[in-house]
Write a protein that holds these residues in place. Structure first.
Motif, PDB file in Angstrom:
ATOM      1  N   VAL B 106       1.199  -1.322   0.062  1.00 55.45           N
ATOM      2  CA  VAL B 106       0.045  -0.161  -0.396  1.00 55.45           C
ATOM      3  C   VAL B 106       0.881   0.999  -0.048  1.00 55.45           C
ATOM      4  O   VAL B 106       2.223   1.518   0.786  1.00 55.45           O
ATOM      5  N   LEU B 107       0.779   2.160  -0.697  1.00 55.66           N
ATOM      6  CA  LEU B 107       1.731   3.367  -1.245  1.00 55.66           C
ATOM      7  C   LEU B 107       0.770   4.658  -0.370  1.00 55.66           C
ATOM      8  O   LEU B 107      -0.287   4.902  -0.684  1.00 55.66           O
ATOM      9  N   ALA B 128       6.775   5.153  -0.711  1.00 56.68           N
ATOM     10  CA  ALA B 128       7.866   4.798  -2.040  1.00 56.68           C
ATOM     11  C   ALA B 128       7.634   5.127  -3.733  1.00 56.68           C
ATOM     12  O   ALA B 128       6.521   5.530  -3.525  1.00 56.68           O
ATOM     13  N   SER B 129       8.995   5.599  -4.564  1.00 58.52           N
ATOM     14  CA  SER B 129       7.881   6.409  -5.293  1.00 58.52           C
ATOM     15  C   SER B 129       6.901   5.373  -6.462  1.00 58.52           C
ATOM     16  O   SER B 129       8.262   3.501  -5.687  1.00 58.52           O
ATOM     17  N   PRO B 130       6.887   5.365  -7.069  1.00 58.76           N
ATOM     18  CA  PRO B 130       6.393   3.731  -7.811  1.00 58.76           C
ATOM     19  C   PRO B 130       7.432   2.948  -8.358  1.00 58.76           C
ATOM     20  O   PRO B 130       7.064   1.750  -8.472  1.00 58.76           O
ATOM     21  N   ALA B 131       8.309   3.689  -8.934  1.00 52.59           N
ATOM     22  CA  ALA B 131       9.562   2.009  -9.588  1.00 52.59           C
ATOM     23  C   ALA B 131      10.245   1.236  -8.478  1.00 52.59           C
ATOM     24  O   ALA B 131      10.668   0.062  -8.506  1.00 52.59           O
ATOM     25  N   ARG B 156      -2.599   5.601 -13.084  1.00 55.11           N
ATOM     26  CA  ARG B 156      -1.803   6.603 -13.969  1.00 55.11           C
ATOM     27  C   ARG B 156      -0.646   6.975 -14.165  1.00 55.11           C
ATOM     28  O   ARG B 156       0.300   7.790 -15.040  1.00 55.11           O
ATOM     29  N   ASP B 157       0.000   7.053 -12.288  1.00 63.77           N
ATOM     30  CA  ASP B 157       1.808   7.386 -12.420  1.00 63.77           C
ATOM     31  C   ASP B 157       2.484   6.256 -12.209  1.00 63.77           C
ATOM     32  O   ASP B 157       3.994   6.497 -13.338  1.00 63.77           O
ATOM     33  N   PHE B 158       1.960   4.821 -12.863  1.00 64.75           N
ATOM     34  CA  PHE B 158       3.043   3.761 -13.049  1.00 64.75           C
ATOM     35  C   PHE B 158       2.549   4.041 -14.496  1.00 64.75           C
ATOM     36  O   PHE B 158       3.819   3.818 -15.263  1.00 64.75           O
ATOM     37  N   LEU B 159       1.759   4.716 -15.278  1.00 68.28           N
ATOM     38  CA  LEU B 159       1.732   4.464 -16.665  1.00 68.28           C
ATOM     39  C   LEU B 159       2.797   5.501 -17.426  1.00 68.28           C
ATOM     40  O   LEU B 159       3.636   5.422 -17.831  1.00 68.28           O
TER      41      LEU B 159
END
Lengths: 212, 212
Positions: B106-107, B128-131, B156-159
């Protein structure tokens, strides 16, 4: 009964009916011609003298553009690039013989006398509400249907006023990211329409709204 | 190779992945369960003990949710209603046996110790960041794929970071008008993916993005 119809109106997957930065040389802004490639590839668009082209679902929908239509209503942004009203010679973006072949009512605050073109198209300029414009166009259509030709703002306004009887929207699988959105402010539209979606091998999806 | 995948993520025709007004009793705000009716109607969702349900394209896509997945990443807004982090007892919206059965990351800016649930789901909380989150989830997935579970902001952030290998987006023919949009800021996404659209008799259209 004279219906108000939208035909062949293309939007991106993220809902833009035209891109950003419309100009004399970029009628759809940064979208270029990407929203309409599906249509240019049809047998209907290419015409009898240019054999080939797609003959499936895209063609079946595309050719509904003309039959039964007696008039079109379009927005000022479809008739010309921003500022066209300052050019007294501007006659639209389609050359001497526009592809409408009926009276066309251009919604604008900058009215001018009608312009009669070749092939049956006459441009009339109206400063009117959607309902008023539709009444005027219906009289000119002589019992036939009225096509609501775009751009996105005009179609959205007519949908919001529940003036559209049938809408054919083509969702093109690209993300424009910016431009003019079709769907803004239309929450719950589907309740008044039968909605059907049909994907094409070309990648686009034809979505039809037919009034219940 | 461990892929990052989106499965069964539903949006409205106007692009909203969740409605407005999310709360404890309205996980998707004013959207209610309208974005997911297509899924509830599948044989896969109903399960072996409840015969019937749709067995066609919706079911074929829906059942891709579990196989090959070793971990999920979700946003704070999927884990709970706004303010859940102020409730030390909150364990997510899925009861004692959540439908993930893997580690779930869970972010959130409000981290807390992991919560081990029944059925193999353990919730981990990451700021954390998506990466970075994807790297952590991949380690936990043991060579299997990582599902990017939503909500719309997270997907959306990961895309946008081009971290998604495969996305299955389901376009539902309703207009929500307000909520959180999936597609914002993703201009040109289609250039990096093969995009395919397939309409279902149920009315939804399955759009898949597969990295080129």
């Amino acid at each position: 009964m004279s219906l108000a119809r939208v035909q062949n109106f293309s939007i991106s997957l993220d809902g833009f009916g035209t891109g950003e930065g419309q100009s004399h040389d970029a009628h759809f802004g940064h979208a270029g011609d990407r929203l309409h490639q599906w249509m240019f590839a049809t047998r209907w668009w290419r015409g009898h003298d240019d054999p080939g082209g797609s003959g499936g679902i895209d063609n079946a929908f595309a050719q509904l553009f003309d039959p039964g239509i007696g008039a079109e209503i379009m927005g000022a942004g479809k008739f010309g690039h921003p500022g066209w009203h300052e050019d007294p010679q501007w006659q639209g973006a389609w050359g001497p013989n526009p592809p409408f072949h009926t009276p066309v009512f251009v919604l604008t605050h900058h009215t001018r006398p009608p312009i009669e073109m070749e092939g049956g198209t006459t441009f009339h300029f109206l400063d009117a509400s959607p309902a008023e414009a539709l009444e005027t166009a219906r009289e000119a259509a002589g019992g036939k249907d009225v096509r609501i030709g775009g751009g996105p703002t005009v179609i959205r306004d007519f949908l919001a006023a529940r003036l559209i009887d049938h809408a054919h929207i083509v969702v093109v699988p690209i993300l424009l990211g910016r431009g003019v959105r079709l769907w803004d402010g239309l929450e719950g539209l589907e309740k008044d329409y039968q909605v059907e979606a049909t994907s094409s091998p070309s990648g686009v999806t034809h979505v039809t709204f037919t009034r219940r």
